[in-house]
Design an enzyme around this catalytic site. Sequence first.
Site, PDB file in Angstrom:
ATOM      1  N   GLY A  10       0.817  -1.103   0.054  1.00 20.33           N
ATOM      2  CA  GLY A  10       0.032  -0.032   0.123  1.00 20.33           C
ATOM      3  C   GLY A  10       0.883   1.287   0.063  1.00 20.33           C
ATOM      4  CB  THR A  61      -8.414   1.000  -1.577  1.00 20.15           C
ATOM      5  OG1 THR A  61      -7.519   0.145  -2.423  1.00 20.15           O
ATOM      6  CG2 THR A  61      -7.874   1.038   0.062  1.00 20.15           C
ATOM      7  CB  THR A 100     -11.806   6.868   4.064  1.00 18.17           C
ATOM      8  OG1 THR A 100     -12.118   7.498   2.761  1.00 18.17           O
ATOM      9  CG2 THR A 100     -12.979   5.818   4.125  1.00 18.17           C
ATOM     10  CG  ASP A 101     -12.854  10.995   1.640  1.00 11.92           C
ATOM     11  OD1 ASP A 101     -11.924  10.435   1.508  1.00 11.92           O
ATOM     12  OD2 ASP A 101     -13.667  11.413   0.871  1.00 11.92           O
ATOM     13  CE1 TYR A 124     -12.201   1.931   0.931  1.00 10.27           C
ATOM     14  CE2 TYR A 124     -13.151   4.277   0.627  1.00 10.27           C
ATOM     15  CZ  TYR A 124     -12.284   3.251   1.077  1.00 10.27           C
ATOM     16  OH  TYR A 124     -10.985   3.906   1.583  1.00 10.27           O
TER      17      TYR A 124
END
Length: 297
Positions: A10, A61, A100-101, A124
């Site tokens: 990643g 992701t 995450t946003d 997600y």
Amino acid sequence: MRLAVTGKNGQVSQALQGLNLDDLEVVAIGRPEMDLTDAESVRAAIDAAKADTVVSAAAYTAVDAAESEPDLAFANNRDGAGAVAAAAASLNIPVLHLSTDYVFDGTLNRAYIESDPTGPATIYGRSKLDGEEAVARATDNHAIFRTAWVYSPYGKNFVKTMLRLAETRDSVGVVGDQFGCPTSARDIAEALVSAARQMLANSSQGLRGIFHMSGHGETSWADFAAEIFDALYDETGKRVMVTAITTADYPTPAKRPANSRLDCGKLEAEFGIRMPNWQASTREVVRALISDTGGAS
């Protein structure tokens, strides 16, 4: 400090491995020895790392693919995150988890703070929100860092995509009605190391919980692209123009948040960490990619 990070390949994991600090040893764990969907393999791999702290960076992701693969998304992002946190708890060490946003719906007209109501609009996003909750259930000794628009010389990301398009195009259409805070994986890595050191030295609850960690400043995807191409021009003389298009012009299976802006005031107040300006960090990555350094692939 010996730091274990999940996800060998990643962006943040590779950035951590590339820091080369004398007093930091990074142990990257992932496939084949660790499978996020197999809790026993997670525990065994983290036990074997013999680390002082764990960065939980591995995740599913593929935002669009998650819409048709929800079981895989939740198995990795919810159950896998919980397994990593449980393994850290069993060793009585802190876990720093990346989120995450996308846990927000993107409709707010200002930058999000940590206490704003969540409301993910995608599979997600839901899987990552469930992952946050799984981490919190598994251990009190956690810090969850929400980030956004991550880029680096590694893997797949927006900066690399734009530079690849620039090889064959003189103009590119980019969405101009989605706003956020571009974030360098190296800046995240450096911030995580600072946060981990502080968590190891101080058991204060102020250093536990949810924090936002994104690049300083905000922009649209179109203006982000323009900055990338300005940096490209400065380095090579190659000129690429950006045409702003709308979200409706570029439909995707998963709905993108119109507002991904994250307020990082809590991170600065509690940890004393101020994230670098996104423009300067973007130019560093563009230079690294153009000169074929920093692990570009």
